[in-house]
Motif scaffolding. Structure first.
Motif, PDB file in Angstrom:
ATOM      1  N   THR A   3       0.837  -1.193   0.000  1.00 35.52           N
ATOM      2  CA  THR A   3       0.000   0.000   0.000  1.00 35.52           C
ATOM      3  C   THR A   3       0.869   1.239   0.000  1.00 35.52           C
ATOM      4  O   THR A   3       1.932   1.270   0.616  1.00 35.52           O
ATOM      5  CB  THR A   3      -0.929   0.049   1.224  1.00 35.52           C
ATOM      6  OG1 THR A   3      -0.134   0.122   2.398  1.00 35.52           O
ATOM      7  CG2 THR A   3      -1.838  -1.157   1.274  1.00 35.52           C
ATOM      8  N   ASN A   4       0.392   2.235  -0.677  1.00 34.22           N
ATOM      9  CA  ASN A   4       1.112   3.490  -0.803  1.00 34.22           C
ATOM     10  C   ASN A   4       0.181   4.615  -0.360  1.00 34.22           C
ATOM     11  O   ASN A   4      -0.782   4.923  -1.058  1.00 34.22           O
ATOM     12  CB  ASN A   4       1.544   3.677  -2.260  1.00 34.22           C
ATOM     13  CG  ASN A   4       2.306   4.957  -2.472  1.00 34.22           C
ATOM     14  OD1 ASN A   4       2.396   5.809  -1.598  1.00 34.22           O
ATOM     15  ND2 ASN A   4       2.864   5.101  -3.653  1.00 34.22           N
ATOM     16  N   PRO A   5       0.454   5.229   0.783  1.00 35.88           N
ATOM     17  CA  PRO A   5      -0.427   6.292   1.261  1.00 35.88           C
ATOM     18  C   PRO A   5      -0.162   7.648   0.598  1.00 35.88           C
ATOM     19  O   PRO A   5      -0.824   8.627   0.920  1.00 35.88           O
ATOM     20  CB  PRO A   5      -0.101   6.357   2.755  1.00 35.88           C
ATOM     21  CG  PRO A   5       1.349   5.984   2.807  1.00 35.88           C
ATOM     22  CD  PRO A   5       1.518   4.929   1.733  1.00 35.88           C
ATOM     23  N   PHE A   6       0.784   7.690  -0.347  1.00 36.34           N
ATOM     24  CA  PHE A   6       1.195   8.963  -0.945  1.00 36.34           C
ATOM     25  C   PHE A   6       0.659   9.130  -2.362  1.00 36.34           C
ATOM     26  O   PHE A   6       0.565   8.169  -3.113  1.00 36.34           O
ATOM     27  CB  PHE A   6       2.720   9.070  -0.984  1.00 36.34           C
ATOM     28  CG  PHE A   6       3.374   8.840   0.342  1.00 36.34           C
ATOM     29  CD1 PHE A   6       3.100   9.669   1.418  1.00 36.34           C
ATOM     30  CD2 PHE A   6       4.254   7.800   0.533  1.00 36.34           C
ATOM     31  CE1 PHE A   6       3.692   9.460   2.650  1.00 36.34           C
ATOM     32  CE2 PHE A   6       4.854   7.576   1.755  1.00 36.34           C
ATOM     33  CZ  PHE A   6       4.574   8.408   2.823  1.00 36.34           C
ATOM     34  N   THR A   7       0.358  10.363  -2.714  1.00 36.34           N
ATOM     35  CA  THR A   7       0.047  10.674  -4.098  1.00 36.34           C
ATOM     36  C   THR A   7       1.346  10.574  -4.897  1.00 36.34           C
ATOM     37  O   THR A   7       2.442  10.620  -4.321  1.00 36.34           O
ATOM     38  CB  THR A   7      -0.520  12.100  -4.233  1.00 36.34           C
ATOM     39  OG1 THR A   7       0.524  13.030  -3.895  1.00 36.34           O
ATOM     40  CG2 THR A   7      -1.746  12.314  -3.352  1.00 36.34           C
ATOM     41  N   PRO A   8       1.263  10.469  -6.222  1.00 31.85           N
ATOM     42  CA  PRO A   8       2.503  10.458  -7.014  1.00 31.85           C
ATOM     43  C   PRO A   8       3.362  11.702  -6.765  1.00 31.85           C
ATOM     44  O   PRO A   8       4.588  11.601  -6.689  1.00 31.85           O
ATOM     45  CB  PRO A   8       1.994  10.401  -8.460  1.00 31.85           C
ATOM     46  CG  PRO A   8       0.675   9.689  -8.349  1.00 31.85           C
ATOM     47  CD  PRO A   8       0.082  10.188  -7.049  1.00 31.85           C
ATOM     48  N   ASP A   9       2.723  12.869  -6.604  1.00 30.45           N
ATOM     49  CA  ASP A   9       3.472  14.089  -6.331  1.00 30.45           C
ATOM     50  C   ASP A   9       4.185  14.016  -4.977  1.00 30.45           C
ATOM     51  O   ASP A   9       5.352  14.387  -4.860  1.00 30.45           O
ATOM     52  CB  ASP A   9       2.536  15.308  -6.361  1.00 30.45           C
ATOM     53  CG  ASP A   9       3.277  16.599  -6.056  1.00 30.45           C
ATOM     54  OD1 ASP A   9       4.188  16.962  -6.830  1.00 30.45           O
ATOM     55  OD2 ASP A   9       2.955  17.237  -5.023  1.00 30.45           O
ATOM     56  N   GLU A  10       3.488  13.534  -3.965  1.00 26.09           N
ATOM     57  CA  GLU A  10       4.114  13.407  -2.638  1.00 26.09           C
ATOM     58  C   GLU A  10       5.283  12.431  -2.686  1.00 26.09           C
ATOM     59  O   GLU A  10       6.344  12.682  -2.106  1.00 26.09           O
ATOM     60  CB  GLU A  10       3.093  12.926  -1.606  1.00 26.09           C
ATOM     61  CG  GLU A  10       2.065  13.960  -1.223  1.00 26.09           C
ATOM     62  CD  GLU A  10       0.963  13.398  -0.336  1.00 26.09           C
ATOM     63  OE1 GLU A  10       0.426  14.170   0.482  1.00 26.09           O
ATOM     64  OE2 GLU A  10       0.628  12.187  -0.451  1.00 26.09           O
ATOM     65  N   GLN A  11       5.078  11.329  -3.377  1.00 21.38           N
ATOM     66  CA  GLN A  11       6.146  10.341  -3.484  1.00 21.38           C
ATOM     67  C   GLN A  11       7.372  10.953  -4.160  1.00 21.38           C
ATOM     68  O   GLN A  11       8.501  10.761  -3.703  1.00 21.38           O
ATOM     69  CB  GLN A  11       5.644   9.126  -4.259  1.00 21.38           C
ATOM     70  CG  GLN A  11       6.578   7.952  -4.182  1.00 21.38           C
ATOM     71  CD  GLN A  11       5.931   6.674  -4.694  1.00 21.38           C
ATOM     72  OE1 GLN A  11       4.719   6.500  -4.603  1.00 21.38           O
ATOM     73  NE2 GLN A  11       6.741   5.776  -5.211  1.00 21.38           N
ATOM     74  N   GLN A  12       7.164  11.714  -5.221  1.00 18.74           N
ATOM     75  CA  GLN A  12       8.290  12.345  -5.923  1.00 18.74           C
ATOM     76  C   GLN A  12       8.966  13.373  -5.027  1.00 18.74           C
ATOM     77  O   GLN A  12      10.198  13.491  -5.025  1.00 18.74           O
ATOM     78  CB  GLN A  12       7.823  12.997  -7.227  1.00 18.74           C
ATOM     79  CG  GLN A  12       8.975  13.514  -8.072  1.00 18.74           C
ATOM     80  CD  GLN A  12       9.961  12.412  -8.443  1.00 18.74           C
ATOM     81  OE1 GLN A  12       9.576  11.383  -8.996  1.00 18.74           O
ATOM     82  NE2 GLN A  12      11.231  12.605  -8.134  1.00 18.74           N
ATOM     83  N   ARG A  13       8.199  14.106  -4.250  1.00 18.83           N
ATOM     84  CA  ARG A  13       8.785  15.097  -3.329  1.00 18.83           C
ATOM     85  C   ARG A  13       9.637  14.415  -2.252  1.00 18.83           C
ATOM     86  O   ARG A  13      10.676  14.940  -1.864  1.00 18.83           O
ATOM     87  CB  ARG A  13       7.692  15.950  -2.703  1.00 18.83           C
ATOM     88  CG  ARG A  13       7.050  16.906  -3.710  1.00 18.83           C
ATOM     89  CD  ARG A  13       5.918  17.729  -3.128  1.00 18.83           C
ATOM     90  NE  ARG A  13       6.372  18.494  -1.986  1.00 18.83           N
ATOM     91  CZ  ARG A  13       5.685  18.613  -0.834  1.00 18.83           C
ATOM     92  NH1 ARG A  13       4.512  18.022  -0.687  1.00 18.83           N
ATOM     93  NH2 ARG A  13       6.162  19.317   0.160  1.00 18.83           N
ATOM     94  N   ILE A  14       9.221  13.244  -1.784  1.00 12.58           N
ATOM     95  CA  ILE A  14      10.015  12.502  -0.801  1.00 12.58           C
ATOM     96  C   ILE A  14      11.326  12.036  -1.437  1.00 12.58           C
ATOM     97  O   ILE A  14      12.405  12.194  -0.845  1.00 12.58           O
ATOM     98  CB  ILE A  14       9.202  11.313  -0.237  1.00 12.58           C
ATOM     99  CG1 ILE A  14       8.030  11.829   0.604  1.00 12.58           C
ATOM    100  CG2 ILE A  14      10.105  10.395   0.599  1.00 12.58           C
ATOM    101  CD1 ILE A  14       6.985  10.770   0.941  1.00 12.58           C
ATOM    102  N   VAL A  15      11.250  11.471  -2.629  1.00  9.26           N
ATOM    103  CA  VAL A  15      12.463  11.030  -3.333  1.00  9.26           C
ATOM    104  C   VAL A  15      13.385  12.222  -3.574  1.00  9.26           C
ATOM    105  O   VAL A  15      14.611  12.130  -3.384  1.00  9.26           O
ATOM    106  CB  VAL A  15      12.100  10.305  -4.647  1.00  9.26           C
ATOM    107  CG1 VAL A  15      13.340  10.063  -5.510  1.00  9.26           C
ATOM    108  CG2 VAL A  15      11.390   8.991  -4.347  1.00  9.26           C
ATOM    109  N   ASN A  16      12.823  13.356  -3.978  1.00  9.38           N
ATOM    110  CA  ASN A  16      13.632  14.560  -4.189  1.00  9.38           C
ATOM    111  C   ASN A  16      14.300  15.011  -2.893  1.00  9.38           C
ATOM    112  O   ASN A  16      15.448  15.475  -2.904  1.00  9.38           O
ATOM    113  CB  ASN A  16      12.791  15.696  -4.767  1.00  9.38           C
ATOM    114  CG  ASN A  16      12.388  15.448  -6.204  1.00  9.38           C
ATOM    115  OD1 ASN A  16      12.935  14.584  -6.889  1.00  9.38           O
ATOM    116  ND2 ASN A  16      11.398  16.197  -6.670  1.00  9.38           N
ATOM    117  N   ALA A  17      13.606  14.883  -1.763  1.00 12.32           N
ATOM    118  CA  ALA A  17      14.184  15.253  -0.466  1.00 12.32           C
ATOM    119  C   ALA A  17      15.371  14.350  -0.141  1.00 12.32           C
ATOM    120  O   ALA A  17      16.393  14.826   0.383  1.00 12.32           O
ATOM    121  CB  ALA A  17      13.122  15.167   0.629  1.00 12.32           C
ATOM    122  N   ILE A  18      15.248  13.064  -0.444  1.00 15.11           N
ATOM    123  CA  ILE A  18      16.369  12.140  -0.227  1.00 15.11           C
ATOM    124  C   ILE A  18      17.551  12.566  -1.078  1.00 15.11           C
ATOM    125  O   ILE A  18      18.682  12.685  -0.593  1.00 15.11           O
ATOM    126  CB  ILE A  18      15.957  10.684  -0.553  1.00 15.11           C
ATOM    127  CG1 ILE A  18      14.914  10.187   0.453  1.00 15.11           C
ATOM    128  CG2 ILE A  18      17.188   9.770  -0.572  1.00 15.11           C
ATOM    129  CD1 ILE A  18      14.245   8.866   0.063  1.00 15.11           C
TER     130      ILE A  18
END
Length: 145
Positions: A3-18
Motif C-alpha cells: 500500500t502506498n499512502p502517498f500521491t505520485p506528487d508526494e512520493q516524488q517530493r520525498i524522493v527529491n528530499a532524499i
C-alpha cells in the motif's frame, strides 16, 4: 498487499528530499512504508527492514532508514553502526520530534520531507559529501510492503 499512502506528487517530493539531503552528506537515506508494523516495537521492525534492504552494505556504514507503519501510526529512524559510533545517543531525537509533529496531524509526506532534510544536515557534520569519492550506494526510491 503493498500500500502506498502517498500521491505520485508526494512520493516524488520525498524522493527529491532524499536526493537533496544526499548532496550534502555521504550518508545514505532510505524510506520504507507499510500499513502495519509486524512487531510490537517499530524500532525492531525498522532494524529488520534495514537488513532486508541491504542497508548495512554501505562503505562507511552510514545508512539511515526512515520507517513508517502509517495505519498503525508507528515510526522509527535507525542508523547503521558507523553513525551510531560517532553520534550521541539522542542524535535522532529532534528529527523524531519533527516527524511526530507532522505525523500526528496526518501529514506523513510533509513530515518525511522535513525529517529527511534535517537528517541530511545532521549527517553532514559526521559524514560530509566528497564529490571526488562519493557514490550513491543505495536506491533513493521509497520501498513499500
Amino acid at each position: 498487499m503493498k500500500t502506498n499512502p502517498f500521491t505520485p506528487d508526494e512520493q516524488q517530493r520525498i524522493v527529491n528530499a532524499i536526493r537533496q539531503a544526499e548532496t550534502t552528506t555521504s550518508g545514505e537515506i532510505r524510506v520504507h512504508v507499510e500499513p502495519h508494523c509486524s512487531t510490537p516495537d517499530p524500532v525492531q521492525r525498522a532494524i529488520d527492514v534495514f537488513a532486508q534492504l541491504g542497508m548495512h552494505q554501505t562503505k562507511q556504514q552510514n545508512g539511515v532508514l526512515f520507517y513508517l507503519a502509517h495505519v498503525d501510526r508507528k515510526f522509527a529512524i535507525v542508523g547503521d553502526k558507523g553513525i551510531d559510533a560517532k553520534v550521541s545517543g539522542n542524535f535522532w531525537e529532534s528529527t523524531k520530534n519533527l516527524l511526530r509533529s507532522y505525523f500526528s496531524a496526518g501529514q506523513y509526506a510533509e513530515g518525511l520531507i522535513r525529517g529527511i532534510g534535517q537528517a541530511g544536515v545532521q549527517l553532514q557534520q559526521y559524514f560530509p559529501y566528497d564529490r571526488a569519492t562519493d557514490t550513491n550506494e543505495l536506491a533513493d526510491d521509497i520501498s513499500f510492503d
